[in-house]
Design an enzyme around this catalytic site. Sequence first.
Site, mmCIF file in Angstrom:
data_model
loop_
_atom_site.group_PDB
_atom_site.id
_atom_site.type_symbol
_atom_site.label_atom_id
_atom_site.label_comp_id
_atom_site.label_asym_id
_atom_site.label_seq_id
_atom_site.Cartn_x
_atom_site.Cartn_y
_atom_site.Cartn_z
ATOM 1 N N GLU A 164 0.820 -1.219 0.000
ATOM 2 C CA GLU A 164 0.000 0.000 0.000
ATOM 3 C C GLU A 164 0.845 1.257 0.000
ATOM 4 O O GLU A 164 0.645 2.166 -0.787
ATOM 5 C CB GLU A 164 -0.911 0.025 1.239
ATOM 6 C CG GLU A 164 -2.159 -0.803 1.113
ATOM 7 C CD GLU A 164 -3.038 -0.660 2.340
ATOM 8 O OE1 GLU A 164 -3.311 0.480 2.750
ATOM 9 O OE2 GLU A 164 -3.433 -1.694 2.898
ATOM 10 N N ASP B 222 -2.067 -4.080 3.577
ATOM 11 C CA ASP B 222 -2.142 -4.199 5.036
ATOM 12 C C ASP B 222 -3.006 -5.389 5.474
ATOM 13 O O ASP B 222 -3.969 -5.758 4.784
ATOM 14 C CB ASP B 222 -2.701 -2.913 5.649
ATOM 15 C CG ASP B 222 -1.677 -1.797 5.668
ATOM 16 O OD1 ASP B 222 -0.487 -2.080 5.417
ATOM 17 O OD2 ASP B 222 -2.046 -0.636 5.926
ATOM 18 N N ASP C 39 -5.635 -6.216 7.164
ATOM 19 C CA ASP C 39 -6.941 -5.952 7.769
ATOM 20 C C ASP C 39 -7.987 -5.901 6.659
ATOM 21 O O ASP C 39 -7.686 -6.137 5.483
ATOM 22 C CB ASP C 39 -6.919 -4.654 8.588
ATOM 23 C CG ASP C 39 -6.464 -3.442 7.780
ATOM 24 O OD1 ASP C 39 -6.401 -3.531 6.532
ATOM 25 O OD2 ASP C 39 -6.156 -2.397 8.391
ATOM 26 N N GLU D 271 -9.536 -3.412 5.267
ATOM 27 C CA GLU D 271 -9.258 -2.395 4.255
ATOM 28 C C GLU D 271 -8.156 -2.872 3.307
ATOM 29 O O GLU D 271 -8.249 -2.706 2.089
ATOM 30 C CB GLU D 271 -8.842 -1.084 4.944
ATOM 31 C CG GLU D 271 -9.189 0.173 4.183
ATOM 32 C CD GLU D 271 -10.681 0.438 4.118
ATOM 33 O OE1 GLU D 271 -11.117 1.063 3.133
ATOM 34 O OE2 GLU D 271 -11.415 0.009 5.034
ATOM 35 N N TYR E 15 1.965 -4.306 13.400
ATOM 36 C CA TYR E 15 0.848 -3.563 12.815
ATOM 37 C C TYR E 15 0.038 -2.863 13.902
ATOM 38 O O TYR E 15 -0.281 -3.457 14.935
ATOM 39 C CB TYR E 15 -0.051 -4.513 12.027
ATOM 40 C CG TYR E 15 -1.028 -3.800 11.130
ATOM 41 C CD1 TYR E 15 -0.596 -2.864 10.197
ATOM 42 C CD2 TYR E 15 -2.387 -4.062 11.220
ATOM 43 C CE1 TYR E 15 -1.494 -2.214 9.376
ATOM 44 C CE2 TYR E 15 -3.295 -3.420 10.387
ATOM 45 C CZ TYR E 15 -2.840 -2.494 9.473
ATOM 46 O OH TYR E 15 -3.729 -1.843 8.656
ATOM 47 N N ARG F 62 -3.024 -1.397 13.874
ATOM 48 C CA ARG F 62 -4.485 -1.442 13.941
ATOM 49 C C ARG F 62 -4.889 -2.845 14.379
ATOM 50 O O ARG F 62 -4.984 -3.758 13.568
ATOM 51 C CB ARG F 62 -5.104 -1.068 12.589
ATOM 52 C CG ARG F 62 -4.848 0.380 12.211
ATOM 53 C CD ARG F 62 -5.558 0.789 10.933
ATOM 54 N NE ARG F 62 -5.234 2.173 10.602
ATOM 55 C CZ ARG F 62 -4.214 2.554 9.836
ATOM 56 N NH1 ARG F 62 -3.424 1.640 9.307
ATOM 57 N NH2 ARG F 62 -3.979 3.826 9.579
ATOM 58 N N HIS G 153 -4.637 -9.919 14.637
ATOM 59 C CA HIS G 153 -3.205 -9.631 14.688
ATOM 60 C C HIS G 153 -2.715 -9.673 16.131
ATOM 61 O O HIS G 153 -3.498 -9.672 17.064
ATOM 62 C CB HIS G 153 -2.916 -8.236 14.123
ATOM 63 C CG HIS G 153 -3.648 -7.941 12.865
ATOM 64 N ND1 HIS G 153 -3.421 -8.622 11.704
ATOM 65 C CD2 HIS G 153 -4.621 -7.039 12.590
ATOM 66 C CE1 HIS G 153 -4.225 -8.158 10.763
ATOM 67 N NE2 HIS G 153 -4.968 -7.208 11.274
#
Length: 706
Positions: A9, A82, A84, A86, A300, A302, A346
């Site tokens: 990303e 990433d 997740d 998104e 990570y 988030r 995660h």
Amino acid sequence: MADNLVIVESPGKVKSISKFLGKGYKVEASVGHVRDLPKSQMGVDIDNDFEPKYITIRGKGDVISKLKKEAKAAKKVFLATDPDREGEAISWHLAKILNIDEKQKCRVSFNEITQNAVKNAIKQPRTIDMGLVDAQQARRVLDRIVGYKISPLLWKKVRKGLSAGRVQSVATKMICDREDEIEKFESQEYWSIIAKLVKPKASPNFGAKFYGIGKEKLELTNEEQVNSILEEINKSQYIVQKVKEQEKKRAAAAPFITSTLQQEASRKLGYTTKRTMMVAQQLYEGIEIKGRGSVGLITYMRTDSTRISTDAQNEAREYIKTKYGQDYIPEKPREYKNKSASQDAHEAIRPTYIDLPHEQIKEYLSPEQYKLYRLIWDRFISSQMSSAIYDTVSADITAGKYLFKANGSKVKFPGFMVLYTEGNDNEGKDEAEQDEKENKLPQLNEGDILELKENTPKQHFTQPPARYTEATLVRALEEKGIGRPSTYAPTITTILSRGYVLKEKKLLVPTELGKIVNDIMKNHFENIVDTKFTAEMESELDSVEDGDKEWKAVMRDFYSSFAGVLKKAEESIGDVELPVEVSDVQCDKCGRYMVVKHGRFGKFLACPGFPECRNAKPIVEEAGVECPICKGKVLIKKTKKGRKYIGCEKNPECPFMSWDMPSPNKEVCSVCGSFMLQKFSGKKKVLKCSNDKCTSNIEASKDNTK
């Protein structure tokens, strides 16, 4: 051309991942999303079972062309966005654009940007997880429908530029509800009595707090009642009736998840949620360190899981043993329970390399990167350390028929506290509680007769609930199950930028506009701002992710009731007139009295004659002191970046300005009579004359050079 193309990303990750993979791999960045719903229209075909209409994001043409060219030349394409929802959705959109079969094992994900993590991920590619993709699509479509159906209604009935959304509207409501509680709060008087006692031939004095009569607690509600009790107890003998000694343990806080990182960074560093996530992203993507190249320093950021890997636990325990000794390692590695709503996708937020402590790499980090990395480092290492041990003692002390209680404790073994202790949002807010802190008791035994030094009565008043800060709002959203780790910071940013909420000394205060919009939402879209409904919708999205529900079915269930509510609201909401706050400042151009407006950067003055007269000016805040040069008013101003300073109202004719603020008590210089500035030398407050030419400043300067 390389045989393998890896698409991430962020451009910030390219260098780190390229270094780990070496020759044969080309790493490129999509720079976030490449496709999305159009901004100019809702982009969701409700009549066609909520089919989304995705378009290429404006300005991404060159990026997409480059990715297509590289993908065509490569033998294998890995999508490493990433880890997740998104990120999974971005990989899915990339697969669509690059004509990659969804069933192909092209997706790789890693929780940390380290050599082992990246290489292991490349060795074990998987197919795109459509559960994650559909959960993201459901959230995106749901929020688009809510926003694009309700927002035009607000534009029409209130004013242009307003917006509504599932999570932002609930957050606004929570802040407005708290303000209502504060406004309706009726303060109640209460009293406390602290007896200062001493055991003969022992020191020091200690405090005991009035409890009641016998074993029954007695609330002290007025001065007359207190004076009556004081008359009796001042003549009484104070006798120790009961002593209880015990050992208590205090465990370390769990390693950070997104919400707790945001809360602690707010408490200890003064960072906003947006700033915290921005700096954490930098630490995750990679920092250039001499001898090691670009290094991802944290996992990570988030996440809602406190889980950590066995390898990380073992490395932390070895580090603790080396630095602090065997006593600071618990028998078994620490494990922490996740909350019931946790997705546990995660690990917790932790350092990726235990051999890179913060003090060792400080020179390679910016000040804010260093502070946040240190916070994450200390929190993680302390989470794997032994509990702190306290020796506590509590004593019941009688004075006639009345009972006092004394409590004290001392640290027997500091454990994790040698490194880190968690902050507290309520520190210093309960003055009665503060009176009991730092109370050191002598060795007490049952039957000891104590000597009374004095009884101190104190009047208190109950306090209204505190306004939310960013940190406490995040905590409340998390506790209610509203939003997810990736949504907290954007939600707060949105309600601030829309002018629904202002920040006053870190406290979130609803504006009149925010209250009006909230009233409309409460009265006409009750479900949208209902915390239970919003939390249940988050659970629905989790079910989509797990494959238990089909995302369009969730949309159909939602819209079947929403459509009727929307139609009814369009018919019943009348035009809303916003209250106008008129100032005493006249417009320089047309003479009208200017009105207070709310903009992106806070309040400002504008001419009510708009659009004929477009005059606007900032609202000035007086510092309450006279300019040391010309005796004009001194104003508190802000730079474009929000940093406060003071300057003369006659600027630029008068050059006076200072980054230091006037002292809180407005002291004046004993030499020249100018006001004093307060500045800090480390943690020490220092007063300095505001007049640079004052002899007191000249003498102080001479002393500092000696």
